[in-house]
Design a protein around this motif. Structure first.
Motif, PDB file in Angstrom:
ATOM      1  N   SER A 168      72.451  44.037  66.202  1.00  0.00           N
ATOM      2  CA  SER A 168      72.348  42.733  65.549  1.00  0.00           C
ATOM      3  C   SER A 168      73.340  42.682  64.390  1.00  0.00           C
ATOM      4  CB  SER A 168      70.927  42.495  65.032  1.00  0.00           C
ATOM      5  OG  SER A 168      70.657  43.352  63.935  1.00  0.00           O
ATOM      6  N   ALA A 169      73.686  41.482  63.981  1.00  0.00           N
ATOM      7  CA  ALA A 169      74.589  41.320  62.834  1.00  0.00           C
ATOM      8  C   ALA A 169      73.994  41.992  61.603  1.00  0.00           C
ATOM      9  CB  ALA A 169      74.837  39.839  62.570  1.00  0.00           C
ATOM     10  N   ARG A 170      72.688  41.893  61.437  1.00  0.00           N
ATOM     11  CA  ARG A 170      72.012  42.505  60.302  1.00  0.00           C
ATOM     12  C   ARG A 170      72.136  44.029  60.332  1.00  0.00           C
ATOM     13  NH1 ARG A 170      69.691  40.995  56.479  1.00  0.00           N
ATOM     14  NH2 ARG A 170      68.208  39.375  56.207  1.00  0.00           N
ATOM     15  N   GLN A 171      71.975  44.636  61.508  1.00  0.00           N
ATOM     16  CA  GLN A 171      72.128  46.091  61.638  1.00  0.00           C
ATOM     17  C   GLN A 171      73.547  46.525  61.293  1.00  0.00           C
ATOM     18  OE1 GLN A 171      70.712  46.126  65.795  1.00  0.00           O
ATOM     19  NE2 GLN A 171      69.525  47.936  65.223  1.00  0.00           N
ATOM     20  N   ILE A 172      74.520  45.770  61.750  1.00  0.00           N
ATOM     21  CA  ILE A 172      75.925  46.106  61.505  1.00  0.00           C
ATOM     22  C   ILE A 172      76.237  46.038  60.012  1.00  0.00           C
ATOM     23  CG2 ILE A 172      78.311  45.369  61.923  1.00  0.00           C
ATOM     24  CD1 ILE A 172      77.175  44.294  64.703  1.00  0.00           C
ATOM     25  N   LYS A 173      75.813  44.949  59.377  1.00  0.00           N
ATOM     26  CA  LYS A 173      76.061  44.789  57.947  1.00  0.00           C
ATOM     27  C   LYS A 173      75.345  45.869  57.140  1.00  0.00           C
ATOM     28  CE  LYS A 173      76.729  39.812  58.374  1.00  0.00           C
ATOM     29  NZ  LYS A 173      76.144  38.492  58.073  1.00  0.00           N
ATOM     30  N   GLN A 174      74.134  46.204  57.542  1.00  0.00           N
ATOM     31  CA  GLN A 174      73.372  47.249  56.854  1.00  0.00           C
ATOM     32  C   GLN A 174      74.096  48.589  56.950  1.00  0.00           C
ATOM     33  OE1 GLN A 174      70.360  46.940  55.108  1.00  0.00           O
ATOM     34  NE2 GLN A 174      70.705  49.064  54.528  1.00  0.00           N
ATOM     35  N   ALA A 175      74.610  48.898  58.129  1.00  0.00           N
ATOM     36  CA  ALA A 175      75.286  50.180  58.339  1.00  0.00           C
ATOM     37  C   ALA A 175      76.603  50.271  57.573  1.00  0.00           C
ATOM     38  CB  ALA A 175      75.542  50.400  59.833  1.00  0.00           C
ATOM     39  N   HIS A 206      77.700  55.514  63.250  1.00  0.00           N
ATOM     40  CA  HIS A 206      76.672  55.916  62.297  1.00  0.00           C
ATOM     41  C   HIS A 206      75.326  56.067  63.005  1.00  0.00           C
ATOM     42  CE1 HIS A 206      74.374  56.143  58.590  1.00  0.00           C
ATOM     43  NE2 HIS A 206      73.594  55.183  59.060  1.00  0.00           N
ATOM     44  N   THR A 207      74.997  55.141  63.883  1.00  0.00           N
ATOM     45  CA  THR A 207      73.724  55.185  64.609  1.00  0.00           C
ATOM     46  C   THR A 207      73.653  56.406  65.507  1.00  0.00           C
ATOM     47  OG1 THR A 207      73.535  52.777  64.523  1.00  0.00           O
ATOM     48  CG2 THR A 207      72.223  53.912  66.193  1.00  0.00           C
ATOM     49  N   ARG A 208      74.711  56.675  66.249  1.00  0.00           N
ATOM     50  CA  ARG A 208      74.723  57.848  67.144  1.00  0.00           C
ATOM     51  C   ARG A 208      74.623  59.137  66.341  1.00  0.00           C
ATOM     52  NH1 ARG A 208      76.017  57.502  72.649  1.00  0.00           N
ATOM     53  NH2 ARG A 208      76.829  59.599  72.567  1.00  0.00           N
ATOM     54  N   GLN A 209      75.331  59.202  65.228  1.00  0.00           N
ATOM     55  CA  GLN A 209      75.286  60.400  64.390  1.00  0.00           C
ATOM     56  C   GLN A 209      73.866  60.614  63.861  1.00  0.00           C
ATOM     57  OE1 GLN A 209      77.992  60.259  61.100  1.00  0.00           O
ATOM     58  NE2 GLN A 209      77.564  62.330  60.451  1.00  0.00           N
ATOM     59  N   SER A 210      73.209  59.544  63.450  1.00  0.00           N
ATOM     60  CA  SER A 210      71.837  59.643  62.953  1.00  0.00           C
ATOM     61  C   SER A 210      70.892  60.102  64.054  1.00  0.00           C
ATOM     62  CB  SER A 210      71.361  58.289  62.399  1.00  0.00           C
ATOM     63  OG  SER A 210      72.113  57.942  61.276  1.00  0.00           O
ATOM     64  N   LEU A 211      71.071  59.580  65.257  1.00  0.00           N
ATOM     65  CA  LEU A 211      70.208  59.964  66.371  1.00  0.00           C
ATOM     66  C   LEU A 211      70.398  61.439  66.736  1.00  0.00           C
ATOM     67  CD1 LEU A 211      70.489  56.816  68.658  1.00  0.00           C
ATOM     68  CD2 LEU A 211      68.517  57.530  67.290  1.00  0.00           C
ATOM     69  N   VAL A 212      71.640  61.901  66.727  1.00  0.00           N
ATOM     70  CA  VAL A 212      71.911  63.312  67.021  1.00  0.00           C
ATOM     71  C   VAL A 212      71.268  64.190  65.956  1.00  0.00           C
ATOM     72  CG1 VAL A 212      73.746  65.057  67.115  1.00  0.00           C
ATOM     73  CG2 VAL A 212      74.000  62.903  68.361  1.00  0.00           C
ATOM     74  N   SER A 213      71.376  63.782  64.709  1.00  0.00           N
ATOM     75  CA  SER A 213      70.787  64.537  63.609  1.00  0.00           C
ATOM     76  C   SER A 213      69.263  64.594  63.749  1.00  0.00           C
ATOM     77  CB  SER A 213      71.169  63.896  62.282  1.00  0.00           C
ATOM     78  OG  SER A 213      70.553  64.560  61.217  1.00  0.00           O
ATOM     79  N   MET A 214      68.651  63.449  64.071  1.00  0.00           N
ATOM     80  CA  MET A 214      67.197  63.422  64.251  1.00  0.00           C
ATOM     81  C   MET A 214      66.774  64.278  65.436  1.00  0.00           C
ATOM     82  SD  MET A 214      65.893  59.593  63.279  1.00  0.00           S
ATOM     83  CE  MET A 214      66.937  58.734  64.423  1.00  0.00           C
TER      84      MET A 214
END
Length: 138
Positions: A68-75, A117-125
């Motif tokens: 979503s646009a909100r997710q992109i802006k947040q990241a 950023h999302t993929r990196q966070s998922l790999v870390s989790m």
């Protein structure tokens, strides 16, 4: 735009994405989710354009991620309600660009940054979860 003009434009999007995928051979494809604009007709056309791009990516065997646009802006900016100028500024800073890209180019780069950023966070989790059993450390 008339209905007669829509099909050739969608084909141009499909062909363009297909060509970029063939030339650069990416591993995945990220795209912004459609949002409900003030004009429903514009939102429908945007959805069709996204569909053409997604089909081109899927036909090339790419994983497709949507944000979503909100997710992109947040990241990228740190707040979901950021404006285009803030997104452009942060894209320049994060990527150390020599100049400010056009708003649409900055948006595309922001989608890529969000996905990375999302993929990196998922790999870390996932790495953290491997060291636990039912939420407890082994």
């Amino acid at each position: 735009m008339t209905d007669d003009e829509l099909a050739p434009r969608l084909k141009k999007i499909y062909d363009g994405v297909s060509e970029i995928v063939l030339q650069f051979r990416p591993d995945l494809f990220a795209i912004e989710q459609v949002f409900m604009a003030r004009n429903p007709d514009s939102a429908l056309k945007l959805g069709q354009a996204r569909g053409a791009a997604i089909v081109a990516a899927a036909n090339a065997g790419l994983e497709v991620a949507e944000y979503s646009a909100r997710q992109i802006k947040q990241a990228v900016v740190g707040q979901g309600g950021a404006d285009k100028a803030q997104v452009q500024h942060m894209v320049v800073k994060l990527l150390s660009l020599p100049g400010t890209p056009q708003a649409d180019a900055a948006d595309a780069l922001a989608v890529a940054l969000c996905h990375g950023h999302t993929r990196q966070s998922l790999v870390s989790m996932a790495g953290q979860v491997r060291g636990t059993v039912r939420g407890r450390l082994r």
